[in-house]
Design a protein around this motif. Structure first.
Motif, PDB file in Angstrom:
ATOM      1  N   ARG A  66      -7.543  18.732  13.379  1.00 56.28           N
ATOM      2  CA  ARG A  66      -8.405  17.767  12.701  1.00 56.28           C
ATOM      3  C   ARG A  66      -8.304  17.995  11.195  1.00 56.28           C
ATOM      4  N   ILE A  67      -7.858  16.960  10.494  1.00 51.82           N
ATOM      5  CA  ILE A  67      -7.753  17.023   9.045  1.00 51.82           C
ATOM      6  C   ILE A  67      -8.982  16.316   8.493  1.00 51.82           C
ATOM      7  N   VAL A  68      -9.888  17.080   7.920  1.00 50.52           N
ATOM      8  CA  VAL A  68     -11.123  16.517   7.382  1.00 50.52           C
ATOM      9  C   VAL A  68     -10.877  16.150   5.921  1.00 50.52           C
ATOM     10  N   LEU A  69     -11.257  14.927   5.581  1.00 53.56           N
ATOM     11  CA  LEU A  69     -11.008  14.388   4.244  1.00 53.56           C
ATOM     12  C   LEU A  69     -12.306  14.305   3.452  1.00 53.56           C
ATOM     13  N   ALA A  70     -12.179  14.351   2.140  1.00 56.38           N
ATOM     14  CA  ALA A  70     -13.338  14.238   1.253  1.00 56.38           C
ATOM     15  C   ALA A  70     -12.916  13.505  -0.019  1.00 56.38           C
ATOM     16  N   TYR A  71     -13.912  13.215  -0.862  1.00 56.39           N
ATOM     17  CA  TYR A  71     -13.645  12.568  -2.145  1.00 56.39           C
ATOM     18  C   TYR A  71     -12.535  13.304  -2.889  1.00 56.39           C
ATOM     19  N   GLN A  72     -11.763  12.591  -3.640  1.00 50.75           N
ATOM     20  CA  GLN A  72     -10.743  13.123  -4.548  1.00 50.75           C
ATOM     21  C   GLN A  72      -9.583  13.814  -3.849  1.00 50.75           C
ATOM     22  N   TYR A  73      -9.544  13.811  -2.522  1.00 50.91           N
ATOM     23  CA  TYR A  73      -8.450  14.449  -1.809  1.00 50.91           C
ATOM     24  C   TYR A  73      -7.519  13.432  -1.161  1.00 50.91           C
ATOM     25  N   PHE A  74      -7.894  12.172  -1.190  1.00 52.77           N
ATOM     26  CA  PHE A  74      -7.106  11.135  -0.535  1.00 52.77           C
ATOM     27  C   PHE A  74      -7.223   9.878  -1.381  1.00 52.77           C
ATOM     28  N   SER A  75      -6.093   9.357  -1.825  1.00 51.79           N
ATOM     29  CA  SER A  75      -6.115   8.127  -2.606  1.00 51.79           C
ATOM     30  C   SER A  75      -4.876   7.291  -2.294  1.00 51.79           C
ATOM     31  N   VAL A  76      -5.029   5.983  -2.453  1.00 53.68           N
ATOM     32  CA  VAL A  76      -3.937   5.047  -2.210  1.00 53.68           C
ATOM     33  C   VAL A  76      -3.798   4.122  -3.408  1.00 53.68           C
ATOM     34  N   VAL A  77      -2.642   3.495  -3.505  1.00 52.75           N
ATOM     35  CA  VAL A  77      -2.395   2.496  -4.538  1.00 52.75           C
ATOM     36  C   VAL A  77      -2.181   1.167  -3.821  1.00 52.75           C
ATOM     37  N   ILE A  78      -3.009   0.187  -4.185  1.00 56.96           N
ATOM     38  CA  ILE A  78      -2.911  -1.145  -3.615  1.00 56.96           C
ATOM     39  C   ILE A  78      -2.832  -2.129  -4.772  1.00 56.96           C
ATOM     40  N   LYS A  79      -1.754  -2.899  -4.813  1.00 62.11           N
ATOM     41  CA  LYS A  79      -1.537  -3.869  -5.895  1.00 62.11           C
ATOM     42  C   LYS A  79      -1.695  -3.214  -7.260  1.00 62.11           C
ATOM     43  N   GLU A  80      -1.082  -2.068  -7.428  1.00 59.76           N
ATOM     44  CA  GLU A  80      -1.052  -1.307  -8.674  1.00 59.76           C
ATOM     45  C   GLU A  80      -2.433  -0.814  -9.128  1.00 59.76           C
ATOM     46  N   LYS A  81      -3.394  -0.720  -8.219  1.00 60.53           N
ATOM     47  CA  LYS A  81      -4.717  -0.171  -8.516  1.00 60.53           C
ATOM     48  C   LYS A  81      -4.931   1.070  -7.658  1.00 60.53           C
ATOM     49  N   ASP A  82      -5.501   2.113  -8.257  1.00 57.90           N
ATOM     50  CA  ASP A  82      -5.814   3.333  -7.520  1.00 57.90           C
ATOM     51  C   ASP A  82      -7.155   3.185  -6.812  1.00 57.90           C
ATOM     52  N   TYR A  83      -7.155   3.537  -5.544  1.00 56.48           N
ATOM     53  CA  TYR A  83      -8.379   3.528  -4.748  1.00 56.48           C
ATOM     54  C   TYR A  83      -8.609   4.928  -4.199  1.00 56.48           C
ATOM     55  N   GLN A  84      -9.815   5.453  -4.398  1.00 56.07           N
ATOM     56  CA  GLN A  84     -10.192   6.783  -3.933  1.00 56.07           C
ATOM     57  C   GLN A  84     -10.889   6.676  -2.584  1.00 56.07           C
ATOM     58  N   VAL A 142       0.857  -1.184   0.000  1.00 58.42           N
ATOM     59  CA  VAL A 142       0.000   0.000   0.000  1.00 58.42           C
ATOM     60  C   VAL A 142       0.895   1.238   0.000  1.00 58.42           C
ATOM     61  N   THR A 143       0.593   2.163  -0.906  1.00 59.33           N
ATOM     62  CA  THR A 143       1.286   3.450  -0.914  1.00 59.33           C
ATOM     63  C   THR A 143       0.244   4.561  -1.031  1.00 59.33           C
ATOM     64  N   VAL A 144       0.590   5.684  -0.477  1.00 60.88           N
ATOM     65  CA  VAL A 144      -0.310   6.828  -0.545  1.00 60.88           C
ATOM     66  C   VAL A 144      -0.013   7.588  -1.820  1.00 60.88           C
ATOM     67  N   LYS A 145      -1.016   7.737  -2.653  1.00 56.68           N
ATOM     68  CA  LYS A 145      -0.854   8.474  -3.901  1.00 56.68           C
ATOM     69  C   LYS A 145      -1.043   9.969  -3.660  1.00 56.68           C
ATOM     70  N   MET A 146      -2.099  10.310  -2.899  1.00 55.87           N
ATOM     71  CA  MET A 146      -2.387  11.712  -2.628  1.00 55.87           C
ATOM     72  C   MET A 146      -3.053  11.819  -1.265  1.00 55.87           C
ATOM     73  N   LEU A 147      -2.663  12.835  -0.510  1.00 53.88           N
ATOM     74  CA  LEU A 147      -3.293  13.143   0.768  1.00 53.88           C
ATOM     75  C   LEU A 147      -3.356  14.656   0.897  1.00 53.88           C
ATOM     76  N   LYS A 148      -4.547  15.184   0.704  1.00 53.83           N
ATOM     77  CA  LYS A 148      -4.780  16.626   0.842  1.00 53.83           C
ATOM     78  C   LYS A 148      -5.995  16.809   1.727  1.00 53.83           C
ATOM     79  N   PRO A 149      -5.937  17.745   2.623  1.00 54.06           N
ATOM     80  CA  PRO A 149      -7.103  17.967   3.467  1.00 54.06           C
ATOM     81  C   PRO A 149      -8.205  18.694   2.709  1.00 54.06           C
ATOM     82  N   TYR A 150      -9.455  18.332   2.990  1.00 53.58           N
ATOM     83  CA  TYR A 150     -10.583  19.094   2.480  1.00 53.58           C
ATOM     84  C   TYR A 150     -10.618  20.415   3.241  1.00 53.58           C
ATOM     85  N   TYR A 151     -10.466  20.323   4.550  1.00 59.67           N
ATOM     86  CA  TYR A 151     -10.210  21.500   5.365  1.00 59.67           C
ATOM     87  C   TYR A 151      -9.593  21.051   6.680  1.00 59.67           C
TER      88      TYR A 151
END
Length: 147
Positions: free
Chosen positions: A20-38, A2-11
């Motif tokens: 408190r880092i609040v997360l939302a769609y499209q702001y946090f994604s990981v790569v697991i077994k070469e697949k992107d997960y949002q 597992v690797t983190v592709k993107m981690l940005k706070p929504y606010y």
């Protein structure tokens, strides 16, 4: 793996004890077994950091990630074992930690430091808006580094 592709706070929300880092769609994604997960906010949707100890407080939180119809859950305990996650997380909240000199100022000093940090961020956002209005790409890219 597992690797983190993107981690940005929504606010980001702060108080005297936590960031408190609040997360939302499209702001946090990981790569697991070469697949992107949002990230999808169906369970946990925030990361709570202690401003004094600089440690993640909600280690029992479960985050959901989706690729197509497949949903995978990762706990905060698993995420904090990933060096790239911790690196990105600390770069986001680093300016919100309470430093020793702020600690000695007491409650009033901490509140003042929080207000000053918020005003500085608001000023950077205004300067970014100005750079966008003036089509000043160099200034825009330079100012983005401060968020």
């Amino acid at each position: 793996m597992v690797t983190v592709k993107m981690l940005k706070p929504y606010y980001i929300k702060t108080d005297n004890e936590y960031v408190r880092i609040v997360l939302a769609y499209q702001y946090f994604s990981v790569v697991i077994k070469e697949k992107d997960y949002q990230f999808i906010p169906i369970e946990a949707n925030e990361i709570r950091m202690n401003r004094r100890t600089q440690k993640v407080e909600n280690v029992d939180a479960r985050f959901a990630f989706q690729n197509g119809k497949e949903v995978i859950y990762l706990t905060m305990a698993k995420l904090i074992t990933l060096p790239d996650f911790l690196q990105q997380l600390h770069s986001i909240v680093g300016s919100y930690y309470i430093r020793e000199e702020e600690e000695s100022m007491g409650e009033h000093g901490i509140e003042s430091a929080i207000i000053i940090e918020q005003l500085e961020r608001m000023n950077v956002r205004r300067l970014i808006d100005k750079a966008l209005d003036e089509h000043d790409e160099a200034a825009f890219h330079e100012l983005i580094k401060y968020l």
